[in-house]
Design an enzyme around this catalytic site. Structure first.
Site, PDB file in Angstrom:
ATOM      1  N   SER A  29       1.079  -1.165   0.187  1.00 52.77           N
ATOM      2  CA  SER A  29      -0.022   0.235   0.029  1.00 52.77           C
ATOM      3  C   SER A  29       0.504   1.677   0.172  1.00 52.77           C
ATOM      4  O   SER A  29       1.775   1.557   0.707  1.00 52.77           O
ATOM      5  CB  SER A  29      -0.519  -0.312   0.857  1.00 52.77           C
ATOM      6  OG  SER A  29      -1.527   1.377   1.880  1.00 52.77           O
ATOM      7  N   LEU A  81      -1.063   9.920   5.215  1.00 53.16           N
ATOM      8  CA  LEU A  81      -2.166   9.268   4.314  1.00 53.16           C
ATOM      9  C   LEU A  81      -2.802   9.932   3.202  1.00 53.16           C
ATOM     10  O   LEU A  81      -3.748   9.707   3.266  1.00 53.16           O
ATOM     11  CB  LEU A  81      -2.689   9.094   5.664  1.00 53.16           C
ATOM     12  CG  LEU A  81      -2.072   7.885   6.441  1.00 53.16           C
ATOM     13  CD1 LEU A  81      -2.559   6.731   7.465  1.00 53.16           C
ATOM     14  CD2 LEU A  81      -2.002   6.308   5.439  1.00 53.16           C
ATOM     15  N   CYS A 138      -1.650   4.018  12.502  1.00 57.54           N
ATOM     16  CA  CYS A 138      -2.354   5.421  12.859  1.00 57.54           C
ATOM     17  C   CYS A 138      -1.956   5.866  14.061  1.00 57.54           C
ATOM     18  O   CYS A 138      -2.946   5.948  15.395  1.00 57.54           O
ATOM     19  CB  CYS A 138      -4.010   5.496  12.258  1.00 57.54           C
ATOM     20  SG  CYS A 138      -3.100   4.721  10.842  1.00 57.54           S
ATOM     21  N   ASN A 200       4.618  -1.692   8.331  1.00 56.02           N
ATOM     22  CA  ASN A 200       4.998  -1.490   8.326  1.00 56.02           C
ATOM     23  C   ASN A 200       6.360  -0.559   8.092  1.00 56.02           C
ATOM     24  O   ASN A 200       7.241  -1.453   8.615  1.00 56.02           O
ATOM     25  CB  ASN A 200       3.680   0.308   8.857  1.00 56.02           C
ATOM     26  CG  ASN A 200       2.855   0.658   8.095  1.00 56.02           C
ATOM     27  OD1 ASN A 200       3.817   1.293   7.342  1.00 56.02           O
ATOM     28  ND2 ASN A 200       1.264   1.132   8.029  1.00 56.02           N
ATOM     29  N   THR A 274       9.042  -0.300  -1.621  1.00 54.03           N
ATOM     30  CA  THR A 274      10.124   0.682  -2.025  1.00 54.03           C
ATOM     31  C   THR A 274      10.387  -0.121  -3.034  1.00 54.03           C
ATOM     32  O   THR A 274      10.474   1.397  -4.333  1.00 54.03           O
ATOM     33  CB  THR A 274      11.244   1.338  -0.892  1.00 54.03           C
ATOM     34  OG1 THR A 274      10.347   1.705   0.003  1.00 54.03           O
ATOM     35  CG2 THR A 274      11.950   2.197  -1.253  1.00 54.03           C
TER      36      THR A 274
HETATM   37  C1  FMN Z   1       5.631   6.453  -0.395  1.00 57.73           C
HETATM   38  C2  FMN Z   1       4.960   5.185   0.764  1.00 57.73           C
HETATM   39  C3  FMN Z   1       3.272   5.618   1.082  1.00 57.73           C
HETATM   40  C4  FMN Z   1       2.738   4.525   2.047  1.00 57.73           C
HETATM   41  N1  FMN Z   1       1.696   4.325   2.431  1.00 57.73           N
HETATM   42  C5  FMN Z   1       1.198   3.595   2.917  1.00 57.73           C
HETATM   43  C6  FMN Z   1      -0.337   3.213   3.336  1.00 57.73           C
HETATM   44  O1  FMN Z   1      -1.155   4.407   2.928  1.00 57.73           O
HETATM   45  N2  FMN Z   1      -0.944   2.283   3.915  1.00 57.73           N
HETATM   46  C7  FMN Z   1      -0.088   1.205   4.841  1.00 57.73           C
HETATM   47  O2  FMN Z   1      -0.564   0.849   5.069  1.00 57.73           O
HETATM   48  N3  FMN Z   1       1.422   1.454   4.193  1.00 57.73           N
HETATM   49  C8  FMN Z   1       2.242   2.304   3.538  1.00 57.73           C
HETATM   50  N4  FMN Z   1       2.936   2.083   3.194  1.00 57.73           N
HETATM   51  C9  FMN Z   1       3.956   1.614   4.063  1.00 57.73           C
HETATM   52  C10 FMN Z   1       4.502   0.108   3.174  1.00 57.73           C
HETATM   53  O3  FMN Z   1       2.924   0.586   2.416  1.00 57.73           O
HETATM   54  C11 FMN Z   1       5.365  -0.735   3.335  1.00 57.73           C
HETATM   55  O4  FMN Z   1       4.453  -1.344   4.688  1.00 57.73           O
HETATM   56  C12 FMN Z   1       6.826  -0.387   3.995  1.00 57.73           C
HETATM   57  O5  FMN Z   1       7.180   0.459   3.017  1.00 57.73           O
HETATM   58  C13 FMN Z   1       7.452  -1.421   3.855  1.00 57.73           C
HETATM   59  O6  FMN Z   1       7.896  -2.414   3.061  1.00 57.73           O
HETATM   60  P1  FMN Z   1       8.947  -1.774   1.917  1.00 57.73           P
HETATM   61  O7  FMN Z   1      10.466  -1.886   2.540  1.00 57.73           O
HETATM   62  O8  FMN Z   1       8.798  -2.998   0.513  1.00 57.73           O
HETATM   63  O9  FMN Z   1       8.389  -0.357   0.749  1.00 57.73           O
HETATM   64  C14 FMN Z   1       3.747   3.441   2.542  1.00 57.73           C
HETATM   65  C15 FMN Z   1       4.997   3.285   2.592  1.00 57.73           C
HETATM   66  C16 FMN Z   1       5.685   4.225   1.980  1.00 57.73           C
HETATM   67  C17 FMN Z   1       7.482   4.109   1.395  1.00 57.73           C
END
Ligand code: FMN
Length: 312
Positions: A29, A81, A138, A200, A274
């Protein structure tokens, strides 16, 4: 003959609540918009699932800029968000998403536990929504801004409210900003979650030494990317041992080797975040890499890898 060995392995996995994904690779997400943004880069129908940007009852503008900062092995974000709100999602975004033939997971959040219930209820009968992912990272305004998901009681309460509000399968997404993930995981399982996803982002900060100001407008932000992978893997391991529902691994997955580490540790599926910013086709590369890896070892089914961590 070696027919079995050379044929394409089964990639389908179950992630609880009756959900079957065509392969274990979903988007995380907030890193993949509402899917359509990536449609000119990749064939979205090949994904195991798309988890959309977090949805709230009303549209949100998010935090003031700067909202993203690169770090040595990842990134900090404080988007706040920002989203179109659940009504616009249903009216405008689902039209496209429901045509894709892949699982569509609506990530939801609220300012209060009650608001989580309202968003969940609104999505309940929407054609094409496969499941809800409940983001409990949150701030709880009533307790001075501590994340709802950092408190096992509140985490359970939110899950129970969402459970009552919907017939859809519920994946509860856990925050890593806790001392004992097992306690939160169990509380959420007891409250009726069908699956867990984690992690997260980890809370972080970065400072410009010349201006002596924080790089992010919000001062602190969430760390993601390769830097968090070992922490994520350790937490998935702890969660898998704490609950009997499926666990979806997230955090710093950049390639198929990373994804396989999570599956071996016990995750039933993974989400890629990412990495999408660096390579819009990261998810497809991971699916193909995983298939090749299994094929080369004569493993006929990806499920044979899940939870096979050897501790002997
Ligand atoms: C720019 C950005 C926006 C994100 N927005 C959300 C979100 O709206 N809701 C959510 O549950 N996690 C959100 N996340 C968290 C990611 O879904 C994920 O859990 C976290 O980035 C770890 O995974 P990664 O290292 O592969 O990015 C966000 C992450 C990033 C980098």
């Amino acid at each position: 003959m070696t027919g079995d060995v050379l044929s394409t392995p089964n990639m389908a996995v179950s992630i609880g609540g009756g959900i079957v994904l065509k392969n274990p690779v979903m988007t995380a997400s907030g890193t993949f918009g509402y899917g359509e943004e990536f449609s000119s880069h990749i064939d979205l129908s090949r994904l195991g699932g798309i988890v959309v940007k977090g949805l709230s009852l009303r549209p949100r503008a998010g935090n003031r800029p700067p909202r993203i900062m690169e770090t040595s092995a990842g990134m900090l974000n404080a988007i706040g968000l920002e989203n179109v709100g659940v009504e616009a999602f249903i009216a405008e975004k689902m039209k496209f998403l429901r045509t894709l033939g892949t699982a569509i997971v609506a990530n939801i959040f609220g300012d209060t536990p009650k608001e989580y219930g309202s968003v969940a209820e609104r999505l309940n009968d929407v054609e094409g929504v496969t499941a809800l992912e409940v983001n409990i990272s949150c701030p709880n305004v009533k307790t001075g801004g501590v994340d709802l998901g950092a408190d096992p009681v509140m985490a359970g309460k939110v899950t129970r409210i969402v459970r009552k509000a919907t017939d859809l399968p519920i994946i509860v997404k856990l925050t890593p900003n806790v001392t004992d993930i097992g306690v939160v995981a169990r509380s959420v399982e007891e409250a009726g979650a069908d699956a867990l996803s984690l992690i997260n982002t980890l809370k972080g900060m970065s400072v410009d030494i010349e201006s002596r100001r924080p790089h992010l407008g919000n001062i602190t932000g969430g760390l993601s990317g390769p830097a968090v992978k070992p922490v994520a893997l350790r937490m998935v391991w702890e969660a898998v041992r704490a609950v009997s529902i499926p666990v979806i691994g997230i955090g710093g997955i950049m390639n198929h080797e990373d994804a396989l580490e999570f599956l071996i540790t016990g995750a039933s599926a993974v989400q890629v975040g990412t990495a999408n910013f660096i390579n819009p086709a990261a998810t497809i590369d991971i699916i193909e890499g995983m298939e090749r890896w299994l094929e080369n070892r004569g493993i006929a089914d990806v499920n044979q890898i899940v939870g096979t961590l050897d501790l002997s």
